[in-house]
Design an enzyme around this catalytic site. Sequence first.
Site, mmCIF file in Angstrom:
data_model
loop_
_atom_site.group_PDB
_atom_site.id
_atom_site.type_symbol
_atom_site.label_atom_id
_atom_site.label_comp_id
_atom_site.label_asym_id
_atom_site.label_seq_id
_atom_site.Cartn_x
_atom_site.Cartn_y
_atom_site.Cartn_z
ATOM 1 N N LYS A 51 64.075 -8.104 -5.262
ATOM 2 C CA LYS A 51 62.811 -7.813 -4.566
ATOM 3 C C LYS A 51 62.909 -6.614 -3.630
ATOM 4 O O LYS A 51 62.348 -6.601 -2.542
ATOM 5 C CB LYS A 51 62.304 -9.056 -3.813
ATOM 6 N N HIS A 116 71.162 -6.916 -10.519
ATOM 7 C CA HIS A 116 71.138 -7.314 -9.104
ATOM 8 C C HIS A 116 72.551 -7.609 -8.603
ATOM 9 O O HIS A 116 72.714 -8.102 -7.487
ATOM 10 C CB HIS A 116 70.267 -8.558 -8.903
ATOM 11 N N SER A 146 59.446 -10.874 0.735
ATOM 12 C CA SER A 146 59.161 -10.717 -0.688
ATOM 13 C C SER A 146 59.959 -11.718 -1.523
ATOM 14 O O SER A 146 59.434 -12.319 -2.477
ATOM 15 C CB SER A 146 59.482 -9.284 -1.131
#
Length: 304
Positions: A51, A116, A146
């Site tokens: 995010k 990620h 987020s």
Amino acid sequence: MSKPNYDELAPRPEVFDFNGVTMINAFTDNWENVQNFQARPDDIVVATYPKAGTTWVSCILDLLYFGQTHPERQTSIPIYLRVPFLEMALYSSEINFVGVDIVNKLDTSPRLIKTHFPVQFLPKSFWENNCRIVYVARNAKDNMVSYFHFDRMNAAQPAAGEWKDFFQRFLDGKMVFGSWYDHVNGWWQKKKTYPNLHYMFFEDLAENTDLEITKLCSFLGLSVSPEIRQHITGEVQFDNMKNNSMANYSTLGHGIMDFNTSPFMRKGKVGDWKNHFTVAQNEKFDEDYQQKMKDHTLQFRSLL
């Protein structure tokens, strides 16, 4: 009948410690295949903490490389297939989504690949082939907010729970993919010794998208006309992406994301944390931040 709130559904995945990083099975079940992945010298990696602008930069890169030569991609192939999620491995009766397999089937050159992973988890073949890596970092407060709304709507993630509990879990680094501090600092330190790493900030991209695309082109060695760059800047404005079914994950389906709880692309704003943090939480966060951000060369804006 209204759709259920995915945050209340069971079972959600459980987190566990994996080589010192909090993870879930979806990102460790295919570990050996991911670590043995064979990168190519022209592969380009988009690396972020979850995010932090991953889809934003993925779309920019796809437009830079293929927007002119293969414009049909933008309207026919979802971004998660154009820029596959390397470590993802979801298996169910409805869906088999294995990032490594999707990457290996890509017929584009370069291949655009999303991760990620904290820096120490990236497969070694990327370093050995001197691949270009674009890292995007977002200030921790907005990133936390987020991530909270993402976990509320995504059944593939652990349940977000109450905001106050999520807030503490974020400070403790018990998030999927680990501590935000470790993540942004680990990649920042790598930048100092690995010249093919371009470190971007979400806030800079929001403030002047065209300038950040210009810097990105310089890093990638791309010569792009001002007209094309302006077109790309327009295409990746938040509202355009939010309404673009090939970018907003609405085609994923399969009972994974509940867009009634929260859209995948929610606000894309800088400073939305002010609508979530209490005064006490902000004070606690700032104290924690001062203790954990030891490298003062890594500066984030919009934290105050």
